[in-house]
Design an enzyme around this catalytic site. Sequence first.
Site, PDB file in Angstrom:
ATOM      1  N   ASP A 194       3.162  -1.223  -4.030  1.00  0.00           N
ATOM      2  CA  ASP A 194       4.376  -0.240  -4.187  1.00  0.00           C
ATOM      3  C   ASP A 194       5.493  -1.450  -4.326  1.00  0.00           C
ATOM      4  O   ASP A 194       6.673  -0.740  -4.431  1.00  0.00           O
ATOM      5  CB  ASP A 194       4.281   0.409  -3.008  1.00  0.00           C
ATOM      6  CG  ASP A 194       4.296  -0.272  -1.700  1.00  0.00           C
ATOM      7  OD1 ASP A 194       4.370  -1.656  -1.499  1.00  0.00           O
ATOM      8  OD2 ASP A 194       4.452   0.270  -0.545  1.00  0.00           O
ATOM      9  N   SER A 195       5.243  -2.607  -4.442  1.00  0.00           N
ATOM     10  CA  SER A 195       6.355  -3.759  -4.799  1.00  0.00           C
ATOM     11  C   SER A 195       6.927  -3.288  -6.149  1.00  0.00           C
ATOM     12  O   SER A 195       8.146  -3.678  -6.604  1.00  0.00           O
ATOM     13  CB  SER A 195       5.945  -5.170  -4.731  1.00  0.00           C
ATOM     14  OG  SER A 195       4.580  -5.213  -5.621  1.00  0.00           O
ATOM     15  N   ASP A 212      -1.751   0.872  -4.052  1.00  0.00           N
ATOM     16  CA  ASP A 212      -1.180   0.615  -2.921  1.00  0.00           C
ATOM     17  C   ASP A 212      -0.731   1.924  -2.439  1.00  0.00           C
ATOM     18  O   ASP A 212      -0.059   2.619  -3.330  1.00  0.00           O
ATOM     19  CB  ASP A 212      -0.101  -0.474  -3.118  1.00  0.00           C
ATOM     20  CG  ASP A 212       0.566  -0.964  -1.872  1.00  0.00           C
ATOM     21  OD1 ASP A 212      -0.243  -0.842  -0.832  1.00  0.00           O
ATOM     22  OD2 ASP A 212       1.476  -1.878  -1.903  1.00  0.00           O
ATOM     23  N   LYS A 222      -4.965   0.144  -0.740  1.00  0.00           N
ATOM     24  CA  LYS A 222      -4.553  -0.715   0.210  1.00  0.00           C
ATOM     25  C   LYS A 222      -3.833   0.383   1.137  1.00  0.00           C
ATOM     26  O   LYS A 222      -2.916   1.026   0.943  1.00  0.00           O
ATOM     27  CB  LYS A 222      -3.633  -1.847  -0.229  1.00  0.00           C
ATOM     28  CG  LYS A 222      -3.071  -2.686   0.841  1.00  0.00           C
ATOM     29  CD  LYS A 222      -2.579  -4.096   0.375  1.00  0.00           C
ATOM     30  CE  LYS A 222      -1.032  -3.676  -0.197  1.00  0.00           C
ATOM     31  NZ  LYS A 222      -0.135  -3.291   0.658  1.00  0.00           N
ATOM     32  N   GLU A 265      -1.007   0.215   4.565  1.00  0.00           N
ATOM     33  CA  GLU A 265      -0.251  -0.960   5.655  1.00  0.00           C
ATOM     34  C   GLU A 265      -0.404  -0.372   7.076  1.00  0.00           C
ATOM     35  O   GLU A 265      -0.316   0.751   7.442  1.00  0.00           O
ATOM     36  CB  GLU A 265       1.261  -0.900   5.180  1.00  0.00           C
ATOM     37  CG  GLU A 265       1.556  -1.568   3.878  1.00  0.00           C
ATOM     38  CD  GLU A 265       2.955  -1.816   3.879  1.00  0.00           C
ATOM     39  OE1 GLU A 265       3.838  -1.516   4.695  1.00  0.00           O
ATOM     40  OE2 GLU A 265       3.164  -2.245   2.636  1.00  0.00           O
ATOM     41  N   GLU A 285       0.438 -10.578   5.600  1.00  0.00           N
ATOM     42  CA  GLU A 285       1.755 -10.982   4.986  1.00  0.00           C
ATOM     43  C   GLU A 285       2.713 -11.522   5.958  1.00  0.00           C
ATOM     44  O   GLU A 285       3.089 -11.204   7.132  1.00  0.00           O
ATOM     45  CB  GLU A 285       2.494  -9.462   4.382  1.00  0.00           C
ATOM     46  CG  GLU A 285       3.816  -9.895   3.779  1.00  0.00           C
ATOM     47  CD  GLU A 285       4.185  -8.877   2.743  1.00  0.00           C
ATOM     48  OE1 GLU A 285       3.350  -7.876   2.524  1.00  0.00           O
ATOM     49  OE2 GLU A 285       5.439  -9.084   2.227  1.00  0.00           O
TER      50      GLU A 285
END
Length: 293
Positions: free
Chosen positions: A57-58, A96, A126, A128, A195
Amino acid sequence: MGLELSGNARTERKKVSVADFSKMKTHGQRIVMVTSYDYPTSTIADDVGVDSILVGDSYGMVVLGYDTTIPVTVEELLPICRAVRRGASHSLLVGDMPFLSFQISEEDAIRNAGRFIKEGRMEAVKIEGGREMAHIARAVSNAGIPVLGHIGLTPQTSTLHGGYRVQGKNADSSESLVKDAKSLEDAGVFGIVLEMITEEVARVITQTVSVPTIGIGSGRYCDGQVLVLHDVLGLYPRFVPKFAKQYADLASTIKKAVAEYASDVRQGTFPEEKHVFKMDDAERDKLDLRQKS
Ligand code: KIV
């Protein structure tokens, strides 16, 4: 896994699976992951032989220019996932899950994760979050969708944790991170992104869990590393994180190329003879005659 090149020729490479991640940890083979958000870069990363490509999502920050990853939606990421998929035949593809696509309920998380697999043609997702998201990771994984966890600095909820800060700087927070990793392992994730966690704590987590850890800004002892492609390429000049190694300066290369193009157009030195299309001689003669009459 990894690169199998003979001379310059690319030999047949095996498709990387989720199970291979675990084998790589067992054999002490470091896992290479990079982000990609389009067909050309996923083709290049896959050709080079990276083990896994993350459609992060970056994307929202480095491609769309958002200040954070928060505004990114599933709808925005799905066509990007499909483009990445078209370029990659070997790397394990991970989509993501953006903010609020998995937090609301297990049912919602499974539905959205399923979209990444069915519509985005990804092979894993993924998610978070640590202990608080373990039930979601378990539900998605139980639905048959491989899940990569992500703990430490979790950009989607960074405001809750005081901004983009290094995690695991004291004994209490370290214990909490180890608990997060263990609960995700119990929930069935196939790996965990760490991270911006201190190297010492990332090392303890890596030794504690059986699934591989993929570090980003978490030091040298993780089972693998992931970087945002635009940081690797020097293509996000707005901010270069301390942990990222810039292997190229594409922003300068692109700037120079576009400036040269603009100058050529303005001076009339582009296009040249070799760039133009011509009529057949007979047709040109006809045209000349018509113009004269
Ligand atoms: O979105 C992303 O690129 C990520 C990586 C930083 C792991 O989550």
